[in-house]
Scaffold this motif. Structure first.
Motif, short mmCIF file in Angstrom:
data_model
loop_
_atom_site.label_atom_id
_atom_site.label_comp_id
_atom_site.label_asym_id
_atom_site.label_seq_id
_atom_site.Cartn_x
_atom_site.Cartn_y
_atom_site.Cartn_z
N PRO A 151 -1.54 -2.11 -2.96
CA PRO A 151 -0.23 -1.82 -3.56
C PRO A 151 0.52 -3.08 -3.96
CG PRO A 151 -0.55 -0.49 -1.60
CD PRO A 151 -1.66 -1.51 -1.64
N ILE A 152 0.43 -4.15 -3.14
CA ILE A 152 1.13 -5.40 -3.43
C ILE A 152 0.11 -6.46 -3.77
CG2 ILE A 152 2.72 -7.16 -2.57
CD1 ILE A 152 3.73 -5.06 -0.55
N LYS A 153 0.20 -6.99 -4.98
CA LYS A 153 -0.74 -8.01 -5.45
C LYS A 153 -0.80 -9.17 -4.45
CE LYS A 153 -1.37 -11.03 -9.45
NZ LYS A 153 -2.78 -11.10 -9.26
N SER A 154 -2.01 -9.56 -4.09
CA SER A 154 -2.29 -10.69 -3.20
C SER A 154 -1.99 -10.44 -1.72
CB SER A 154 -1.57 -11.97 -3.64
OG SER A 154 -2.06 -12.38 -4.90
N CYS A 155 -1.65 -9.20 -1.36
CA CYS A 155 -1.43 -8.87 0.06
C CYS A 155 -2.59 -7.99 0.55
CB CYS A 155 -0.09 -8.15 0.23
SG CYS A 155 1.32 -9.24 -0.10
N SER A 190 0.77 -2.99 3.60
CA SER A 190 1.56 -1.97 2.91
C SER A 190 0.89 -0.61 3.10
CB SER A 190 1.71 -2.30 1.42
OG SER A 190 0.45 -2.49 0.83
N GLU A 191 1.72 0.40 3.16
CA GLU A 191 1.23 1.76 3.35
C GLU A 191 2.03 2.68 2.43
OE1 GLU A 191 -1.29 4.53 4.91
OE2 GLU A 191 -1.25 2.48 5.64
N ILE A 192 1.33 3.41 1.59
CA ILE A 192 2.00 4.36 0.70
C ILE A 192 1.77 5.76 1.23
CG2 ILE A 192 2.00 5.39 -1.61
CD1 ILE A 192 1.38 2.64 -2.73
N THR A 243 5.87 1.56 2.66
CA THR A 243 6.30 0.80 3.83
C THR A 243 5.57 -0.54 3.81
OG1 THR A 243 6.66 2.82 5.09
CG2 THR A 243 6.46 0.78 6.35
N VAL A 244 6.34 -1.62 3.88
CA VAL A 244 5.79 -2.97 3.88
C VAL A 244 6.04 -3.57 5.26
CG1 VAL A 244 5.82 -5.23 2.76
CG2 VAL A 244 6.33 -3.17 1.43
N SER A 245 4.97 -4.06 5.90
CA SER A 245 5.06 -4.63 7.25
C SER A 245 4.53 -6.06 7.23
CB SER A 245 4.21 -3.81 8.22
OG SER A 245 4.61 -2.46 8.21
N ASP A 273 10.21 -3.63 9.13
CA ASP A 273 9.55 -2.97 8.00
C ASP A 273 10.54 -2.79 6.85
OD1 ASP A 273 7.26 -2.80 9.49
OD2 ASP A 273 7.31 -0.62 9.72
N LEU A 274 10.03 -2.90 5.66
CA LEU A 274 10.79 -2.62 4.45
C LEU A 274 10.26 -1.29 3.91
CD1 LEU A 274 12.64 -3.47 2.05
CD2 LEU A 274 10.64 -4.66 1.11
N ILE A 275 11.15 -0.31 3.73
CA ILE A 275 10.73 1.01 3.24
C ILE A 275 11.37 1.22 1.87
CG2 ILE A 275 10.74 3.49 3.64
CD1 ILE A 275 10.91 2.80 6.67
N LEU A 276 10.51 1.43 0.87
CA LEU A 276 10.97 1.59 -0.51
C LEU A 276 10.68 3.01 -1.00
CD1 LEU A 276 9.56 -1.75 -1.93
CD2 LEU A 276 11.82 -1.31 -0.99
N ASN A 277 11.64 3.57 -1.71
CA ASN A 277 11.50 4.88 -2.30
C ASN A 277 10.82 4.71 -3.66
OD1 ASN A 277 12.03 7.24 -3.85
ND2 ASN A 277 13.72 7.75 -2.49
N LEU A 278 9.61 5.26 -3.83
CA LEU A 278 8.87 5.06 -5.07
C LEU A 278 9.39 5.92 -6.21
CD1 LEU A 278 5.28 4.86 -3.57
CD2 LEU A 278 6.75 2.98 -4.29
#
Length: 130
Positions: free
Chosen positions: A28-32, A78-80, A88-90, A96-101
Motif C-alpha cells: 500500500p505504501i511505496k517502499s514500506c 500497513s494494513e488495509i 492502518t499504518v504502524s 498507529d495512523l488510521i486513514l479513511n480511504l
C-alpha cells in the motif's frame, strides 16, 4: 510467484497452461513493508492490484521517500481493511495512523491537505496527512 510452461516446449494458443499463484503481496505504501493477502481485488480501471503503491511517504520538500535512502522505512507496516475502507499504518515507537480511504478528510486527529508532490520524478497532486 507463478509457474508457467517450459520455454523449450514452445507457446501455442491451443495448449492448456496451468498457472498457480503461490504468494500474493500488496504494497500500500511505496517502499514500506508488504501486506500479505490471500485474495485481493484488481482495479478495473488500471488492471493493477487495488491500493498497490497508492501511498508514499514524502519529505518536507514534497518528494517521495525511497527505501534505498531511508532503510528504516521497511519497518513501517500497513494494513488495509476492505470492509471498513481504512488504512492502518504502524511503525515502531509510534501510535498507529488510521486513514479513511473513502474520504481522506474524515481521517481522525489529522490535518489533511491536497498539495503538489513528486513521485519517481513525476509531479502530481496528493493528499498530505500531518
Amino acid at each position: 510467484e507463478s509457474h508457467g510452461p517450459d520455454e523449450s516446449e514452445g507457446n501455442s494458443s491451443d495448449s492448456n497452461v496451468n498457472m498457480k499463484i503461490d504468494s500474493l503481496f500488496v504494497f500500500p505504501i511505496k517502499s514500506c513493508a508488504a501486506m500479505r493477502v490471500n485474495r485481493w481485488p484488481i482495479d478495473r480501471r488500471t488492471g493493477r492490484l487495488a491500493f498497490d503503491r497508492e501511498f508514499a511517504l514524502v519529505d518536507t520538500s514534497g518528494s517521495a521517500m525511497r527505501l534505498h535512502s531511508h532503510p528504516k522505512m521497511s519497518a513501517i507496516q500497513s494494513e488495509i481493511d476492505l470492509n471498513t475502507k481504512k488504512l492502518t499504518v504502524s511503525a515502531p515507537n509510534h501510535e498507529d495512523l488510521i486513514l479513511n480511504l473513502d474520504n481522506p478528510l474524515l481521517s481522525e486527529d489529522h490535518t489533511t491537505s491536497t498539495e503538489d508532490i513528486q513521485v519517481c520524478g513525476t509531479l502530481c497532486k496528493g493528499n498530505i496527512w500531518r
